[in-house]
Design a protein around this motif. Structure first.
Motif, PDB file in Angstrom:
ATOM      1  N   GLN A  86      38.280  93.968  30.810  1.00  0.00           N
ATOM      2  CA  GLN A  86      38.822  95.271  31.196  1.00  0.00           C
ATOM      3  C   GLN A  86      38.222  96.366  30.325  1.00  0.00           C
ATOM      4  OE1 GLN A  86      43.076  95.259  31.286  1.00  0.00           O
ATOM      5  NE2 GLN A  86      43.215  97.361  31.972  1.00  0.00           N
ATOM      6  N   TYR A  87      37.951  97.512  30.932  1.00  0.00           N
ATOM      7  CA  TYR A  87      37.379  98.655  30.219  1.00  0.00           C
ATOM      8  C   TYR A  87      37.650  99.916  31.027  1.00  0.00           C
ATOM      9  CZ  TYR A  87      33.702  98.912  33.715  1.00  0.00           C
ATOM     10  OH  TYR A  87      33.029  99.067  34.897  1.00  0.00           O
ATOM     11  N   THR A  88      37.350 101.038  30.427  1.00  0.00           N
ATOM     12  CA  THR A  88      37.358 102.305  31.143  1.00  0.00           C
ATOM     13  C   THR A  88      36.167 103.104  30.629  1.00  0.00           C
ATOM     14  OG1 THR A  88      38.753 104.147  31.878  1.00  0.00           O
ATOM     15  CG2 THR A  88      38.844 103.594  29.543  1.00  0.00           C
ATOM     16  N   ARG A  89      35.900 104.207  31.270  1.00  0.00           N
ATOM     17  CA  ARG A  89      34.811 105.078  30.821  1.00  0.00           C
ATOM     18  C   ARG A  89      35.399 106.418  30.413  1.00  0.00           C
ATOM     19  NH1 ARG A  89      29.661 103.397  31.514  1.00  0.00           N
ATOM     20  NH2 ARG A  89      29.325 101.639  32.900  1.00  0.00           N
ATOM     21  N   SER A  90      34.776 107.031  29.419  1.00  0.00           N
ATOM     22  CA  SER A  90      35.218 108.353  28.988  1.00  0.00           C
ATOM     23  C   SER A  90      34.941 109.349  30.105  1.00  0.00           C
ATOM     24  CB  SER A  90      34.495 108.770  27.702  1.00  0.00           C
ATOM     25  OG  SER A  90      33.110 108.908  27.954  1.00  0.00           O
ATOM     26  N   SER A  91      35.644 110.431  30.092  1.00  0.00           N
ATOM     27  CA  SER A  91      35.484 111.421  31.155  1.00  0.00           C
ATOM     28  C   SER A  91      34.403 112.452  30.833  1.00  0.00           C
ATOM     29  CB  SER A  91      36.814 112.127  31.409  1.00  0.00           C
ATOM     30  OG  SER A  91      37.249 112.755  30.223  1.00  0.00           O
TER      31      SER A  91
ATOM     32  N   TRP B 291      41.889 103.907  21.426  1.00  0.00           N
ATOM     33  CA  TRP B 291      40.697 103.470  22.153  1.00  0.00           C
ATOM     34  C   TRP B 291      39.595 103.102  21.174  1.00  0.00           C
ATOM     35  CZ3 TRP B 291      41.130 102.584  27.164  1.00  0.00           C
ATOM     36  CH2 TRP B 291      42.158 103.226  27.862  1.00  0.00           C
TER      37      TRP B 291
ATOM     38  N   SER C 172      29.884 109.357  29.602  1.00  0.00           N
ATOM     39  CA  SER C 172      30.583 108.250  30.250  1.00  0.00           C
ATOM     40  C   SER C 172      30.524 106.968  29.421  1.00  0.00           C
ATOM     41  CB  SER C 172      30.008 108.031  31.653  1.00  0.00           C
ATOM     42  OG  SER C 172      30.835 107.170  32.384  1.00  0.00           O
TER      43      SER C 172
END
Length: 71
Positions: free
Chosen positions: A35-40, A8, A44
């Motif tokens: 495209q992406y995601t966020r940390s938990s 990542w 974030s």
């Protein structure tokens, strides 16, 4: 796929990899164009994979006028 390709990247590393500014990447995220995601975690943070950046660049490449005329 090597481990390095599957790691990542945070916003700044991703922007550097694509040779784009972090603010432009944020705009692409807000517009739903990359495209992406966020940390938990509570922060974030935005996270990206190299192949997502490659896919964005490939889908947004332009064809020079000389090549358009040849088609």
């Amino acid at each position: 796929m090597t481990k390095q390709e599957n790691t990542w990247m945070n916003l700044n590393a991703f922007a550097s990899y694509l040779d784009l500014s972090a603010s432009f990447i944020r705009r692409l995220v807000n517009e739903g164009r990359i495209q992406y995601t966020r940390s938990s975690t509570e922060t974030s943070k935005l996270l990206f994979k190299k192949e997502w950046g490659d896919a964005y660049l490939e889908s947004n490449q332009s064809v020079p006028d000389e090549q358009k005329e040849m088609r």
